[in-house]
Every structure is written in C-alpha cells, then in structure tokens.
Motif scaffolding. Structure first.
Motif, PDB file in Angstrom:
ATOM      1  N   ILE A  19     -11.286 -16.518 -50.524  1.00  0.00           N
ATOM      2  CA  ILE A  19      -9.929 -16.885 -50.091  1.00  0.00           C
ATOM      3  C   ILE A  19      -9.261 -15.703 -49.395  1.00  0.00           C
ATOM      4  CG2 ILE A  19      -7.636 -17.521 -50.937  1.00  0.00           C
ATOM      5  CD1 ILE A  19      -9.016 -19.209 -53.061  1.00  0.00           C
ATOM      6  N   ARG A  20      -9.483 -14.466 -49.902  1.00  0.00           N
ATOM      7  CA  ARG A  20      -8.900 -13.282 -49.265  1.00  0.00           C
ATOM      8  C   ARG A  20      -9.403 -13.125 -47.847  1.00  0.00           C
ATOM      9  NH1 ARG A  20     -10.876  -9.082 -52.295  1.00  0.00           N
ATOM     10  NH2 ARG A  20     -12.572  -8.925 -50.788  1.00  0.00           N
ATOM     11  N   GLU A  21     -10.718 -13.353 -47.651  1.00  0.00           N
ATOM     12  CA  GLU A  21     -11.278 -13.245 -46.304  1.00  0.00           C
ATOM     13  C   GLU A  21     -10.688 -14.302 -45.388  1.00  0.00           C
ATOM     14  OE1 GLU A  21     -15.428 -13.582 -46.806  1.00  0.00           O
ATOM     15  OE2 GLU A  21     -15.666 -11.638 -47.855  1.00  0.00           O
ATOM     16  N   GLY A  22     -10.484 -15.519 -45.923  1.00  0.00           N
ATOM     17  CA  GLY A  22      -9.890 -16.565 -45.110  1.00  0.00           C
ATOM     18  C   GLY A  22      -8.457 -16.257 -44.734  1.00  0.00           C
ATOM     19  N   LEU A  23      -7.702 -15.700 -45.669  1.00  0.00           N
ATOM     20  CA  LEU A  23      -6.311 -15.330 -45.370  1.00  0.00           C
ATOM     21  C   LEU A  23      -6.267 -14.230 -44.308  1.00  0.00           C
ATOM     22  CD1 LEU A  23      -4.723 -15.331 -48.952  1.00  0.00           C
ATOM     23  CD2 LEU A  23      -4.204 -16.900 -47.082  1.00  0.00           C
ATOM     24  N   ALA A  24      -7.157 -13.252 -44.427  1.00  0.00           N
ATOM     25  CA  ALA A  24      -7.173 -12.168 -43.447  1.00  0.00           C
ATOM     26  C   ALA A  24      -7.504 -12.710 -42.055  1.00  0.00           C
ATOM     27  CB  ALA A  24      -8.183 -11.099 -43.867  1.00  0.00           C
ATOM     28  N   THR A  25      -8.470 -13.600 -41.989  1.00  0.00           N
ATOM     29  CA  THR A  25      -8.836 -14.193 -40.706  1.00  0.00           C
ATOM     30  C   THR A  25      -7.669 -14.978 -40.117  1.00  0.00           C
ATOM     31  OG1 THR A  25     -11.137 -14.388 -41.427  1.00  0.00           O
ATOM     32  CG2 THR A  25     -10.459 -15.747 -39.565  1.00  0.00           C
ATOM     33  N   ALA A  26      -6.849 -15.644 -41.010  1.00  0.00           N
ATOM     34  CA  ALA A  26      -5.715 -16.447 -40.550  1.00  0.00           C
ATOM     35  C   ALA A  26      -4.501 -15.597 -40.179  1.00  0.00           C
ATOM     36  CB  ALA A  26      -5.329 -17.458 -41.622  1.00  0.00           C
ATOM     37  N   GLY A  27      -4.579 -14.266 -40.415  1.00  0.00           N
ATOM     38  CA  GLY A  27      -3.458 -13.407 -40.027  1.00  0.00           C
ATOM     39  C   GLY A  27      -2.563 -12.976 -41.160  1.00  0.00           C
ATOM     40  N   ALA A  28      -3.030 -13.063 -42.387  1.00  0.00           N
ATOM     41  CA  ALA A  28      -2.203 -12.631 -43.509  1.00  0.00           C
ATOM     42  C   ALA A  28      -1.970 -11.125 -43.451  1.00  0.00           C
ATOM     43  CB  ALA A  28      -2.883 -13.039 -44.818  1.00  0.00           C
ATOM     44  N   ARG A  29      -0.821 -10.681 -43.919  1.00  0.00           N
ATOM     45  CA  ARG A  29      -0.453  -9.263 -43.905  1.00  0.00           C
ATOM     46  C   ARG A  29      -0.352  -8.729 -45.341  1.00  0.00           C
ATOM     47  NH1 ARG A  29       4.420  -9.083 -39.388  1.00  0.00           N
ATOM     48  NH2 ARG A  29       3.193  -9.926 -37.614  1.00  0.00           N
ATOM     49  N   PRO A  30      -0.611  -7.421 -45.478  1.00  0.00           N
ATOM     50  CA  PRO A  30      -0.454  -6.812 -46.803  1.00  0.00           C
ATOM     51  C   PRO A  30       0.986  -6.970 -47.295  1.00  0.00           C
ATOM     52  CG  PRO A  30      -1.665  -5.365 -45.331  1.00  0.00           C
ATOM     53  CD  PRO A  30      -1.123  -6.465 -44.472  1.00  0.00           C
ATOM     54  N   HIS A  31       1.095  -7.199 -48.629  1.00  0.00           N
ATOM     55  CA  HIS A  31       2.431  -7.391 -49.203  1.00  0.00           C
ATOM     56  C   HIS A  31       2.422  -6.864 -50.635  1.00  0.00           C
ATOM     57  CE1 HIS A  31       6.389  -9.358 -49.447  1.00  0.00           C
ATOM     58  NE2 HIS A  31       6.050  -9.638 -50.718  1.00  0.00           N
ATOM     59  N   ALA A  32       3.524  -6.185 -50.992  1.00  0.00           N
ATOM     60  CA  ALA A  32       3.649  -5.650 -52.347  1.00  0.00           C
ATOM     61  C   ALA A  32       4.342  -6.684 -53.226  1.00  0.00           C
ATOM     62  CB  ALA A  32       4.433  -4.339 -52.334  1.00  0.00           C
ATOM     63  N   PHE A  33       3.587  -7.190 -54.197  1.00  0.00           N
ATOM     64  CA  PHE A  33       4.123  -8.173 -55.150  1.00  0.00           C
ATOM     65  C   PHE A  33       4.499  -7.473 -56.447  1.00  0.00           C
ATOM     66  CE2 PHE A  33       1.325 -10.677 -52.388  1.00  0.00           C
ATOM     67  CZ  PHE A  33       2.163 -11.741 -52.040  1.00  0.00           C
ATOM     68  N   PRO A  34       5.351  -8.028 -57.248  1.00  0.00           N
ATOM     69  CA  PRO A  34       5.705  -7.393 -58.520  1.00  0.00           C
ATOM     70  C   PRO A  34       4.507  -7.102 -59.399  1.00  0.00           C
ATOM     71  CG  PRO A  34       7.218  -9.210 -58.046  1.00  0.00           C
ATOM     72  CD  PRO A  34       6.129  -9.262 -57.016  1.00  0.00           C
ATOM     73  N   THR A  35       3.432  -7.864 -59.227  1.00  0.00           N
ATOM     74  CA  THR A  35       2.240  -7.654 -60.054  1.00  0.00           C
ATOM     75  C   THR A  35       1.183  -6.801 -59.370  1.00  0.00           C
ATOM     76  OG1 THR A  35       1.345  -9.731 -59.190  1.00  0.00           O
ATOM     77  CG2 THR A  35       2.550  -9.842 -61.278  1.00  0.00           C
ATOM     78  N   GLY A  36       1.432  -6.378 -58.125  1.00  0.00           N
ATOM     79  CA  GLY A  36       0.457  -5.542 -57.438  1.00  0.00           C
ATOM     80  C   GLY A  36       0.389  -5.894 -55.965  1.00  0.00           C
ATOM     81  N   ASP A  37      -0.439  -5.155 -55.218  1.00  0.00           N
ATOM     82  CA  ASP A  37      -0.594  -5.372 -53.790  1.00  0.00           C
ATOM     83  C   ASP A  37      -1.454  -6.611 -53.532  1.00  0.00           C
ATOM     84  OD1 ASP A  37       0.912  -3.151 -53.292  1.00  0.00           O
ATOM     85  OD2 ASP A  37      -0.847  -1.807 -53.160  1.00  0.00           O
ATOM     86  N   GLY A  38      -1.163  -7.285 -52.401  1.00  0.00           N
ATOM     87  CA  GLY A  38      -1.926  -8.457 -52.042  1.00  0.00           C
ATOM     88  C   GLY A  38      -1.695  -8.825 -50.599  1.00  0.00           C
ATOM     89  N   LEU A  39      -2.030 -10.039 -50.228  1.00  0.00           N
ATOM     90  CA  LEU A  39      -1.853 -10.534 -48.872  1.00  0.00           C
ATOM     91  C   LEU A  39      -0.852 -11.689 -48.909  1.00  0.00           C
ATOM     92  CD1 LEU A  39      -5.563 -10.658 -47.619  1.00  0.00           C
ATOM     93  CD2 LEU A  39      -3.836  -8.888 -47.143  1.00  0.00           C
ATOM     94  N   ARG A  40      -0.129 -11.788 -47.801  1.00  0.00           N
ATOM     95  CA  ARG A  40       0.835 -12.899 -47.698  1.00  0.00           C
ATOM     96  C   ARG A  40       0.702 -13.533 -46.321  1.00  0.00           C
ATOM     97  NH1 ARG A  40       7.213 -12.980 -49.370  1.00  0.00           N
ATOM     98  NH2 ARG A  40       7.755 -14.952 -48.373  1.00  0.00           N
TER      99      ARG A  40
END
Length: 281
Positions: A19-40
């Motif tokens: 799912i992370r690879e799919g989000l990156a391919t779709a243009g997701a950007r790094p984002h800081a969430f209260p529980t840690g870093d991720g993609l949005r």
C-alpha cells in the motif's frame, strides 16, 4: 487510514509495504502524524479544523413531571379466548357408552376428516382416499376401523336430504371469531364444520358422532346447544343483515336437526360466569 504494527519483514511482501508503494506512485507526500511519520494522499481544498469550542448559552433547568420517575403500571393480561366447545355443559346423553372421552374425540376427528375431504371425490375413489387419510398420524386407524368410519361417512354423503351441505358452494372448516355480548364481551374462536351462505340467510352446521341421539332439539345435550349458540351469535355479528340458522348433523343416523334460535341463545346465556381461564359453569 492505513496502519500497521509489529515486524513487517524486509522482503517488501507485507500488505502495508504494498500500500505504501501504491501511495507513493499516486503522489502521496510525507506527513507527520501524532503516532509517527507516514504518507498522506489528498486532493481538493480541505478547510482547517477549528480547535475552539463555542461556549454553550446558559439555559433553564428542565424539571420533569414526577410521572417520568415512576414505574409503568403492570399491564393486565387479556382474557383468554373461549372455545365454543368448552363453554360447559354435557356433550352426550345418558347411555353413551363403549368409548372413553379420548377415544370418542378421536373417532369424531376421524369422521370429520372424511366428511371434509371425501365429498368431491368419485364414490369409487373414496375407499382408497379414506385409507390414505386414516392409516397414518396420531389418529391412525386399523383396517377394520377405517371400513366402519367410511361406512358412516358414506351414509351421510349418500343421503339426498344432506346433499346441499356438500356442494362446491358450501364452505368447509370455517374459522369464526367474535366478541359476544351474551358472554360479557368475551371473545370466542372456533371452526364451523359447514357454512352455507345465501343472500338472506346463513346456515351453520356442526357434525356430531354421538351414539345416543336426542329425539327433539330440546333434548340436545347442553354443551352442544351452548356451542351452537356461540356460533349463532358470532355469525349474527358478522352478517347482521341475514337470518342466522344452526343445525346439528348426527352422523350415526345421517340426519340433520335444525336448532331453534331461541333454544341455542338460552343455552348460551346459561353458560354462566366465565373465569379468566375460560372455564364455564
């Protein structure tokens, strides 16, 4: 929101990695969430979420009526529906012997079954049909019993004066229910063996397999008169514009005995004080 916990492995085969690879391919950007870093991955214009809570306007305390703090009153159970056959009184005449009550009722059900099913069948087909009807089930009969029961039914069905009770226009096994003033508003529910409807009159007939028969309507057992009185009054409520008549068909003699309306009404009135369980005196 897609999240995972624990060891995801290092081969990239975990569903979270895919799912992370799919989000990156779709243009997701790094984002800081209260529980840690991720993609949005987002699209469109999202309004900022406000954090201020509006102050509630002061109000007046609502005082409920004490009724709302009380328990609901107990609901009384409705009176039991009465069976017209159980309004008290004798159902046989003195001298009725040979069968105990359970056996007599069983025999009555057997004859009723034959008179319900056999009328439209050709005479030649009735013996086989009687055997099919009576050789199984809780009221199963022996071959000798079936022959005797069939003979009684055939005696009724072959009597010309009774033919009008078994035409296609005659209604068989008709449920009837009504609240009767004669019983203090109590409701009865029963099944009428044969009901004949005409534009100006209604005839209710009940089959009786008694061995000892009355010579006249006035000698009919009290319980049977009460039963027919209940049917008469129920039908009068259902068909107020028609004359209601009742009669008993004595199957042993294959005779129809009309019952005067005043006679069955008087018997119904004598049903007496009915208790909550449906008993009668």
């Amino acid at each position: 929101i897609v999240a995972a916990a624990g060891d995801l492995g290092s081969d990239g085969a975990a569903w979270h990695d895919r799912i992370r690879e799919g989000l990156a391919t779709a243009g997701a950007r790094p984002h800081a969430f209260p529980t840690g870093d991720g993609l949005r991955l987002e699209a469109g214009a999202w309004p900022e979420t406000g954090t201020d809570t509006a102050q509630l306007a002061p109000g007046t305390e609502t005082i409920l009526d004490p009724l709302f703090a009380a328990h609901a009153p107990a609901h009384g159970s409705a009176p039991k529906t009465l069976n017209p056959s159980d309004l008290g009184g004798a159902t046989t005449l003195p001298g009725e012997g040979g069968l105990d009550e359970a056996a007599a009722k069983r025999r009555g059900r057997q004859v009723h079954r034959l008179l319900e099913i056999l009328p439209p069948l050709p005479t030649a087909d009735r013996p086989a049909a009687a055997h099919t009807l009576l050789c199984h089930g809780p009221d199963a009969a022996s071959e000798e019993e079936i022959a005797l029961l069939l003979a009684e039914a055939e005696k009724v069905l072959s009597r010309p004066t009774l033919a009008h009770l078994f035409t296609a226009e005659a209604l068989a096994e008709v449920p009837v229910s009504a609240a009767l003033d004669a019983l203090g508003g109590r409701r009865i529910h029963g099944v009428i063996d044969r009901l004949i409807l005409a534009p100006d009159r209604v005839l209710a007939v009940d089959f009786k397999t008694n061995a000892v028969l009355p010579d006249r309507p006035e000698d009919t057992p009290e319980g049977l008169l009460r039963q027919m009185g209940a049917y008469a009054h129920a039908l009068a409520a259902i068909y107020p514009d028609r004359k209601v008549e009742t009669a008993l068909l004595w199957t042993r003699a294959a005779t129809l005995m009309p019952l005067p309306h005043a006679l069955v009404t008087a018997a119904l009135m004598r049903a007496g004080q009915l208790d909550a369980g449906g008993g009668a005196t």
